[in-house]
Design a protein around this motif. Structure first.
Motif, PDB file in Angstrom:
ATOM      1  N   VAL A 265     -59.290 -16.462  11.391  1.00 41.22           N
ATOM      2  CA  VAL A 265     -59.383 -15.466  12.455  1.00 41.22           C
ATOM      3  C   VAL A 265     -60.010 -14.192  11.906  1.00 41.22           C
ATOM      4  O   VAL A 265     -59.640 -13.713  10.831  1.00 41.22           O
ATOM      5  N   ASP A 266     -60.975 -13.659  12.639  1.00 45.31           N
ATOM      6  CA  ASP A 266     -61.600 -12.394  12.265  1.00 45.31           C
ATOM      7  C   ASP A 266     -60.742 -11.261  12.816  1.00 45.31           C
ATOM      8  O   ASP A 266     -60.681 -11.029  14.025  1.00 45.31           O
ATOM      9  N   LEU A 267     -60.055 -10.573  11.910  1.00 42.61           N
ATOM     10  CA  LEU A 267     -59.136  -9.514  12.320  1.00 42.61           C
ATOM     11  C   LEU A 267     -59.823  -8.164  12.489  1.00 42.61           C
ATOM     12  O   LEU A 267     -59.167  -7.185  12.852  1.00 42.61           O
ATOM     13  N   ARG A 268     -61.115  -8.116  12.227  1.00 45.01           N
ATOM     14  CA  ARG A 268     -61.822  -6.845  12.408  1.00 45.01           C
ATOM     15  C   ARG A 268     -61.961  -6.514  13.891  1.00 45.01           C
ATOM     16  O   ARG A 268     -62.077  -7.401  14.731  1.00 45.01           O
ATOM     17  N   GLU A 269     -61.968  -5.222  14.199  1.00 45.43           N
ATOM     18  CA  GLU A 269     -62.058  -4.809  15.591  1.00 45.43           C
ATOM     19  C   GLU A 269     -63.465  -5.030  16.125  1.00 45.43           C
ATOM     20  O   GLU A 269     -64.459  -4.940  15.393  1.00 45.43           O
ATOM     21  N   THR A 270     -63.545  -5.312  17.405  1.00 41.20           N
ATOM     22  CA  THR A 270     -64.830  -5.492  18.062  1.00 41.20           C
ATOM     23  C   THR A 270     -65.446  -4.126  18.349  1.00 41.20           C
ATOM     24  O   THR A 270     -64.757  -3.098  18.297  1.00 41.20           O
ATOM     25  N   PRO A 271     -66.751  -4.066  18.658  1.00 39.18           N
ATOM     26  CA  PRO A 271     -67.364  -2.773  19.011  1.00 39.18           C
ATOM     27  C   PRO A 271     -66.650  -2.083  20.171  1.00 39.18           C
ATOM     28  O   PRO A 271     -66.503  -0.856  20.176  1.00 39.18           O
ATOM     29  N   GLU A 272     -66.205  -2.863  21.142  1.00 43.47           N
ATOM     30  CA  GLU A 272     -65.491  -2.273  22.275  1.00 43.47           C
ATOM     31  C   GLU A 272     -64.166  -1.659  21.825  1.00 43.47           C
ATOM     32  O   GLU A 272     -63.807  -0.545  22.233  1.00 43.47           O
ATOM     33  N   GLU A 273     -63.445  -2.383  20.971  1.00 45.94           N
ATOM     34  CA  GLU A 273     -62.182  -1.858  20.460  1.00 45.94           C
ATOM     35  C   GLU A 273     -62.400  -0.607  19.619  1.00 45.94           C
ATOM     36  O   GLU A 273     -61.576   0.317  19.633  1.00 45.94           O
ATOM     37  N   ASN A 274     -63.518  -0.563  18.898  1.00 52.98           N
ATOM     38  CA  ASN A 274     -63.827   0.609  18.078  1.00 52.98           C
ATOM     39  C   ASN A 274     -64.049   1.841  18.946  1.00 52.98           C
ATOM     40  O   ASN A 274     -63.555   2.939  18.639  1.00 52.98           O
ATOM     41  N   ILE A 275     -64.773   1.670  20.059  1.00 51.35           N
ATOM     42  CA  ILE A 275     -65.030   2.798  20.969  1.00 51.35           C
ATOM     43  C   ILE A 275     -63.733   3.278  21.605  1.00 51.35           C
ATOM     44  O   ILE A 275     -63.463   4.486  21.691  1.00 51.35           O
ATOM     45  N   LEU A 276     -62.907   2.329  22.054  1.00 51.23           N
ATOM     46  CA  LEU A 276     -61.634   2.700  22.676  1.00 51.23           C
ATOM     47  C   LEU A 276     -60.725   3.419  21.684  1.00 51.23           C
ATOM     48  O   LEU A 276     -60.013   4.366  22.047  1.00 51.23           O
TER      49      LEU A 276
END
Length: 386
Positions: A265-276
């Motif tokens: 599983v890739d636990l890194r945040e998505t671009p959307e999660e980063n913006i939020l």
């Protein structure tokens, strides 16, 4: 080695000193002709037929990425090791025979390579296996059962059969399945965490005296002579051994031995999660101004009381070396009841805050600590000037 290549014949079969048929590859001719393919073929033959390699593969000790890669990988490592140590050239310079080259590669080079890998990947198991072998050979509490009629018979250590000294010479043996079941009655031994070794970075696991007692308990539980290979496994199953090594988390799709496709599983945040997250942190920073304004209103905007509240906020909640309420009161020169009253007001305002995530709360704390520290510094400078 010569660059002229000639056709090289395959390995020939001869008999050794014990009248056993063995294969000897055309090493001298292959090395003189620089026949890399033939050299690789002979090395692969040695690796595939080596008893220690086959036993390690069967026991699952060797790490392999595919179903048929273990012998190929081992051959590659052996070839590189021999090449890096210039052993091929040494064989030619010393005029070694094919049998001598075959024996050195099989009995020395490959054995040393495999032993080094086992020691690296399974350090505790390797050390304990050797200690068990040493104890059963040297202790008077054990004796061999496979050479009673012929003391001069030669057997590899792993195939020798041992038992307790007081047992009868003709004691019957049990099968492996029954041994596995009976050894379950032996209690699991606690781990000895004392550090040993030249660098002091390895734990002793179990002392030699306790290990000998454990072997005796295992023999009494199984009530049967056991070969050394099986005995080591039975004893180590009653010990808390920790061997840490890397294994592949994915496998080829055509490998029938793996029935699960492991996808980490890739636990890194998505671009959307980063913006939020950034938006939430920005909002949290705005909470600091509102929070400090609420504290100022709770003391009706009086500068002296607000300064005390800021100091209490710092010493009781934000400072890394915060003390007890009595210590804070003594440091600020106020009463304990005043500190208690101001703390209630601070906590009441903190409870009115609402964060959507832990990151927002952390960002709020970070900004609040910075601003409160600046307010305290300004207040101290004004007191010095006054």
């Amino acid at each position: 080695m010569s660059s002229i290549k000639q056709k090289v014949t395959g390995p020939k079969t001869v008999r050794n000193k014990r009248n056993k048929r063995i294969k000897i590859g055309p090493w001298t001719e292959s090395l003189k002709n620089s026949d890399v393919n033939q050299i690789w073929k002979e090395l692969h033959r040695i690796v595939s037929s080596h008893p220690l390699v086959r036993a390690s593969k069967k026991a699952g000790i060797l790490v392999e990425e595919g179903k048929y890669n273990v012998y190929t990988d081992m051959t590659q490592e052996l070839f590189v090791a021999l090449l890096s140590k210039e052993r091929f050239q040494h064989y030619l310079d010393t005029d070694m025979t094919d049998a001598e080259i075959e024996g050195e590669i099989s009995q020395i080079e490959l054995t040393n390579l495999l032993t080094a890998q086992l020691r690296k990947r399974h350090p505790e198991s390797y050390r304990l296996a050797r200690r068990i072998s040493t104890i059963i050979q040297n202790s008077e509490a054990f004796k061999r059962f496979d050479n009673l009629d012929n003391p001069d018979v030669h057997r590899r250590l792993a195939d020798r059969i041992y038992g307790l000294e007081q047992w009868k010479d003709r004691k019957s043996r049990r099968n492996q399945q029954e041994l596995e079941q009976r050894v379950q009655s032996v209690s699991f031994h606690d781990r000895d965490t004392r550090m040993v070794g030249c660098t002091g970075d390895a734990q002793i696991v179990i002392s030699n005296a306790e290990l000998e007692k454990l072997i005796i308990r295992v023999f009494k539980a199984v009530d049967s002579p056991v070969n050394v290979r099986s005995l080591r496994g039975l004893v180590m199953k009653r010990l808390p051994i920790m061997d840490i090594y890397l294994v592949p988390i994915t496998a080829p799709k055509n490998d029938s031995e793996y029935n699960m496709d492991l996808d980490p599983v890739d636990l890194r945040e998505t671009p959307e999660e980063n913006i939020l997250r950034r938006e939430g942190e920005t909002v949290a920073e705005g909470f600091v101004d509102n929070f400090l304004s609420s504290l100022n209103k709770s003391v009706r905007g009086k500068a002296k009381q607000y300064s005390r509240m800021i100091n209490i906020l710092w010493h009781c909640y934000l400072a890394s070396d915060s003390g007890t309420q009595l210590e804070v009161a003594d440091k600020l020169g106020v009463s304990d009841s005043l500190v208690s009253d101001y703390r209630k007001r601070i906590e009441a305002n903190l409870q009115n805050l609402s964060f959507n995530s832990v990151n927002e709360a952390r960002q709020f704390e970070k900004v609040l600590k910075t601003e409160v520290q600046e307010l305290i510094s300004v207040d101290q400078e004004e007191k010095i000037i006054a």
